[in-house]
Motif scaffolding. Sequence first.
Motif, mmCIF file in Angstrom:
data_model
loop_
_atom_site.group_PDB
_atom_site.id
_atom_site.type_symbol
_atom_site.label_atom_id
_atom_site.label_comp_id
_atom_site.label_asym_id
_atom_site.label_seq_id
_atom_site.Cartn_x
_atom_site.Cartn_y
_atom_site.Cartn_z
ATOM 1 N N LEU A 88 0.747 -1.376 0.073
ATOM 2 C CA LEU A 88 0.005 0.010 -0.009
ATOM 3 C C LEU A 88 0.708 1.381 -0.079
ATOM 4 C CD1 LEU A 88 -2.828 1.222 0.178
ATOM 5 C CD2 LEU A 88 -2.675 0.990 2.595
ATOM 6 N N VAL A 89 0.577 2.055 -0.878
ATOM 7 C CA VAL A 89 1.524 3.456 -0.940
ATOM 8 C C VAL A 89 0.440 4.389 0.104
ATOM 9 C CG1 VAL A 89 1.899 5.225 -2.346
ATOM 10 C CG2 VAL A 89 2.141 3.247 -3.281
ATOM 11 N N ALA A 90 1.309 5.165 0.557
ATOM 12 C CA ALA A 90 0.722 6.075 1.616
ATOM 13 C C ALA A 90 -0.311 7.103 0.878
ATOM 14 C CB ALA A 90 1.606 6.989 2.437
ATOM 15 N N GLY A 91 -1.467 7.112 1.139
ATOM 16 C CA GLY A 91 -2.418 8.223 0.661
ATOM 17 C C GLY A 91 -3.478 7.744 -0.251
ATOM 18 N N TYR A 92 -4.361 8.089 -0.793
ATOM 19 C CA TYR A 92 -5.287 7.750 -1.809
ATOM 20 C C TYR A 92 -5.542 8.479 -2.862
ATOM 21 C CZ TYR A 92 -7.302 5.170 2.297
ATOM 22 O OH TYR A 92 -7.435 4.430 3.466
ATOM 23 N N ARG A 93 -5.863 8.008 -4.100
ATOM 24 C CA ARG A 93 -5.979 8.466 -5.429
ATOM 25 C C ARG A 93 -7.681 8.577 -5.471
ATOM 26 N NH1 ARG A 93 -7.002 6.133 -10.339
ATOM 27 N NH2 ARG A 93 -6.759 3.913 -9.293
ATOM 28 N N LEU A 94 -8.015 10.335 -5.836
ATOM 29 C CA LEU A 94 -9.338 10.644 -6.049
ATOM 30 C C LEU A 94 -9.935 9.929 -7.590
ATOM 31 C CD1 LEU A 94 -9.212 14.238 -4.877
ATOM 32 C CD2 LEU A 94 -10.207 12.129 -3.467
ATOM 33 N N VAL A 95 -10.800 9.429 -7.486
ATOM 34 C CA VAL A 95 -11.186 8.826 -8.846
ATOM 35 C C VAL A 95 -12.668 9.364 -9.111
ATOM 36 C CG1 VAL A 95 -12.052 6.589 -9.913
ATOM 37 C CG2 VAL A 95 -10.372 6.735 -8.353
ATOM 38 N N HIS A 96 -12.453 9.835 -10.347
ATOM 39 C CA HIS A 96 -14.190 10.547 -11.061
ATOM 40 C C HIS A 96 -14.639 9.458 -11.945
ATOM 41 C CE1 HIS A 96 -16.818 13.159 -12.773
ATOM 42 N NE2 HIS A 96 -16.164 13.651 -13.792
ATOM 43 N N GLU A 97 -15.743 8.788 -11.765
ATOM 44 C CA GLU A 97 -16.102 7.438 -12.366
ATOM 45 C C GLU A 97 -17.455 7.889 -12.836
ATOM 46 O OE1 GLU A 97 -16.347 4.778 -9.231
ATOM 47 O OE2 GLU A 97 -14.295 4.154 -9.389
ATOM 48 N N VAL A 98 -18.363 8.806 -12.391
ATOM 49 C CA VAL A 98 -19.655 9.022 -12.886
ATOM 50 C C VAL A 98 -19.734 9.909 -14.458
ATOM 51 C CG1 VAL A 98 -21.736 10.323 -12.406
ATOM 52 C CG2 VAL A 98 -20.503 9.603 -10.444
ATOM 53 N N THR A 99 -20.491 9.320 -15.221
ATOM 54 C CA THR A 99 -20.610 9.732 -16.552
ATOM 55 C C THR A 99 -22.085 10.167 -16.870
ATOM 56 O OG1 THR A 99 -20.981 7.606 -17.659
ATOM 57 C CG2 THR A 99 -18.742 8.220 -17.098
ATOM 58 N N PRO A 100 -22.276 10.721 -18.104
ATOM 59 C CA PRO A 100 -23.577 10.843 -18.335
ATOM 60 C C PRO A 100 -24.539 9.792 -18.762
ATOM 61 C CG PRO A 100 -22.156 12.342 -19.778
ATOM 62 C CD PRO A 100 -21.284 11.305 -18.965
ATOM 63 N N ARG A 101 -23.869 8.828 -18.598
ATOM 64 C CA ARG A 101 -24.723 7.417 -18.712
ATOM 65 C C ARG A 101 -25.405 7.030 -17.605
ATOM 66 N NH1 ARG A 101 -19.852 5.416 -21.841
ATOM 67 N NH2 ARG A 101 -19.319 5.007 -19.706
ATOM 68 N N ASP A 102 -24.877 7.703 -16.272
ATOM 69 C CA ASP A 102 -25.206 7.580 -14.930
ATOM 70 C C ASP A 102 -26.537 8.269 -14.686
ATOM 71 O OD1 ASP A 102 -23.456 5.464 -14.445
ATOM 72 O OD2 ASP A 102 -21.908 6.908 -14.244
ATOM 73 N N VAL A 103 -27.099 8.957 -15.468
ATOM 74 C CA VAL A 103 -28.246 9.876 -15.060
ATOM 75 C C VAL A 103 -29.420 8.666 -14.714
ATOM 76 C CG1 VAL A 103 -30.271 11.184 -15.934
ATOM 77 C CG2 VAL A 103 -27.780 11.782 -16.820
ATOM 78 N N GLY A 104 -30.149 9.165 -13.613
ATOM 79 C CA GLY A 104 -31.034 8.375 -13.073
ATOM 80 C C GLY A 104 -30.424 7.692 -11.779
ATOM 81 N N ARG A 105 -29.125 7.425 -11.593
ATOM 82 C CA ARG A 105 -28.630 6.751 -10.557
ATOM 83 C C ARG A 105 -28.181 7.460 -9.570
ATOM 84 N NH1 ARG A 105 -24.154 2.631 -13.037
ATOM 85 N NH2 ARG A 105 -24.858 1.378 -11.205
ATOM 86 N N ARG A 106 -28.029 7.138 -8.581
ATOM 87 C CA ARG A 106 -27.557 7.763 -6.927
ATOM 88 C C ARG A 106 -26.173 7.839 -6.995
ATOM 89 N NH1 ARG A 106 -27.152 6.067 -1.429
ATOM 90 N NH2 ARG A 106 -27.376 7.852 -0.108
ATOM 91 N N VAL A 107 -25.610 9.053 -6.957
ATOM 92 C CA VAL A 107 -24.296 9.316 -6.884
ATOM 93 C C VAL A 107 -23.684 10.156 -5.685
ATOM 94 C CG1 VAL A 107 -24.428 9.147 -9.369
ATOM 95 C CG2 VAL A 107 -24.530 11.357 -8.444
ATOM 96 N N MET A 108 -22.394 10.337 -5.642
ATOM 97 C CA MET A 108 -21.472 11.202 -4.706
ATOM 98 C C MET A 108 -20.714 11.741 -5.615
ATOM 99 S SD MET A 108 -18.495 12.157 -3.239
ATOM 100 C CE MET A 108 -17.638 10.775 -3.787
ATOM 101 N N VAL A 109 -20.792 13.238 -5.424
ATOM 102 C CA VAL A 109 -19.857 13.980 -6.343
ATOM 103 C C VAL A 109 -19.213 14.900 -5.538
ATOM 104 C CG1 VAL A 109 -19.817 15.735 -8.378
ATOM 105 C CG2 VAL A 109 -21.406 13.842 -8.265
#
Length: 92
Positions: A13-34
């Motif tokens: 494990l490397v110290a720290g975390y990497r932020l990931v942007h996974e939501v796309t326009p195809r996810d309209v209608g789904r529950r998300v965290m932004v």
Amino acid sequence: MAFRRQHNAIGGLVAGYRLVHEVTPRDVGRRVMVRYRLVSGQMTDVVGVLIAWEGEEISVQRRDGQVTQVIASTVIASKVIPPAPSRSSNRR
């Protein structure tokens, strides 16, 4: 949140975390965290249903019905999350 642990080539494990942007326009209608950056430079989160993604504008409807509009270029991290648990009227 939308974080992924980073691992080195040996699997450690490397110290720290990497932020990931996974939501796309195809996810309209789904529950998300932004997570996005405010003009002040601070970060904030919105959790709810992605109701629209038009050009650079993302609209998320929160549980209380309020719609938060986010400029796509300010998004730091995002992910699709499971539906909110249903609220039971038989709470004790």
